[in-house]
Design an enzyme around this catalytic site. Structure first.
Site, PDB file in Angstrom:
ATOM      1  N   MET A   1       0.848  -1.214   0.000  1.00 31.49           N
ATOM      2  CA  MET A   1       0.000   0.000   0.000  1.00 31.49           C
ATOM      3  C   MET A   1       0.878   1.258   0.000  1.00 31.49           C
ATOM      4  O   MET A   1       1.010   1.959   0.992  1.00 31.49           O
ATOM      5  CB  MET A   1      -0.912  -0.027   1.240  1.00 31.49           C
ATOM      6  CG  MET A   1      -1.729  -1.309   1.336  1.00 31.49           C
ATOM      7  SD  MET A   1      -2.869  -1.323   2.736  1.00 31.49           S
ATOM      8  CE  MET A   1      -1.796  -1.629   4.105  1.00 31.49           C
ATOM      9  N   ASP A   2       1.477   1.539  -1.141  1.00 36.08           N
ATOM     10  CA  ASP A   2       2.480   2.594  -1.233  1.00 36.08           C
ATOM     11  C   ASP A   2       1.871   3.954  -1.587  1.00 36.08           C
ATOM     12  O   ASP A   2       0.978   4.018  -2.430  1.00 36.08           O
ATOM     13  CB  ASP A   2       3.461   2.175  -2.337  1.00 36.08           C
ATOM     14  CG  ASP A   2       4.824   2.775  -2.147  1.00 36.08           C
ATOM     15  OD1 ASP A   2       5.094   3.264  -1.033  1.00 36.08           O
ATOM     16  OD2 ASP A   2       5.616   2.781  -3.103  1.00 36.08           O
TER      17      ASP A   2
END
Ligand SMILES: CC(C)=CCC/C(C)=C/CC/C(C)=C/COP(=O)(O)OP(=O)(O)O
Length: 272
Positions: A38-39
């Site tokens: 989840m960048d």
């Protein structure tokens, strides 16, 4: 018609569209396990002039939508990289604020109306949980206990996790098990008693799920950043160039189509 009724109509319409598209995707092989990196949550905060930490809150809400889509589609296993051991190197204020958010959201996961309960999801926290603050560790343990009887789907939340730490842990456990077994069976150590791949796999934190079929990493990054290195040798990496809080239904559809296309191509190659 008031705003509540209108929102409900849009929601029903959205769910109908998803049902149709998922029906079409289900004609081919579906992924059994999707993992997410989840960048881009801080960048989202900066781009939208939000106060620090707000990006992660939007990120959590994207995660909830993505979980809903995955479970609606029939993906049994979802894994998320929520907090890496490397993240402990961030400023104490940021680490504390992320820990507070984790605690609050983990507690929310087991509320009656949560997605976890709606879809019968068993939750695992994966990683070196001893490194977490006590309130987060206790919340994680409570969530694992509260969902232990759920069996329709599995959510693995990697927290205080890196792949190299997981492999090290697994090798240590495998050696210890072999040492104890050899000790019990023969009373002394035999040099020939070595550990093998199956021992290491059995002791992985991620032994609760099969290897992922797809890893989706947002913000256009194609690095794995020490995530599921052991488990990802045959996995498709999909990296849409949106930040995590911006990820949506269309990105999941695209990833699944890519996966099905690659699988089709591989099967054709095998037949040739
Ligand atoms: C209970 C639960 C599963 C909660 C999850 C909440 C959540 C969205 C966590 C993400 C944490 C994180 C460090 C993401 C990476 O973005 P970043 O902070 O590194 O942002 P950047 O890539 O823009 O620097």
């Amino acid at each position: 018609m008031d705003i509540k009724q209108r929102t409900q109509i849009y929601k029903n319409l959205g769910s109908l569209v998803r049902k149709c598209i998922f029906g079409i995707l289900s004609v081919a092989t579906l992924p059994n396990h999707i993992a997410f990196i989840m960048d881009g949550n801080r960048r989202y905060s900066k781009q939208h002039n939000l106060v620090d930490g707000e990006g992660h809150k939007f990120g959590y809400s994207s995660l909830m939508s993505m979980l809903r889509y995955c479970y609606e589609l029939g993906v049994k296993y979802v894994t998320v990289y929520a907090f890496s051991i490397e993240n402990f190197k961030r400023s104490p204020e940021e680490v504390q604020s992320l820990m507070d958010l984790m605690q609050e959201k983990i507690e929310g996961l087991i509320k009656e109306e949560s997605i976890v309960n709606q879809y019968g999801v068993r939750v695992y926290f994966i990683g070196n949980l001893k490194l977490l603050t006590k309130p987060v560790r206790l919340a994680a343990e409570r969530a694992m206990d509260a969902t232990a009887k759920n069996s329709k789907a599995v959510l693995s939340i990697c927290i205080a996790y890196t792949s190299t730490d997981e492999i090290l842990h697994s090798v240590e456990e495998s050696c210890e098990e072999k040492r104890v077994k050899v000790g019990v069976l023969n009373g002394k150590r035999h040099e020939k008693d070595v550990i093998d791949v199956s021992d290491i796999e059995r002791h992985m934190y991620m032994a609760v799920a099969p290897d992922p079929d797809i890893i989706i990493r947002t913000s256009g990054e194609t690095r794995l950043s020490n995530f599921l290195l052991w488990q990802s040798s045959n996995c498709l990496l999909y990296s849409p160039s949106v930040l995590w809080p911006e990820i949506g239904f269309r990105h999941l559809v695209r990833a699944v189509l890519d996966f099905q296309h690659k699988l089709h191509y591989l099967n054709k190659q095998k037949q040739a």
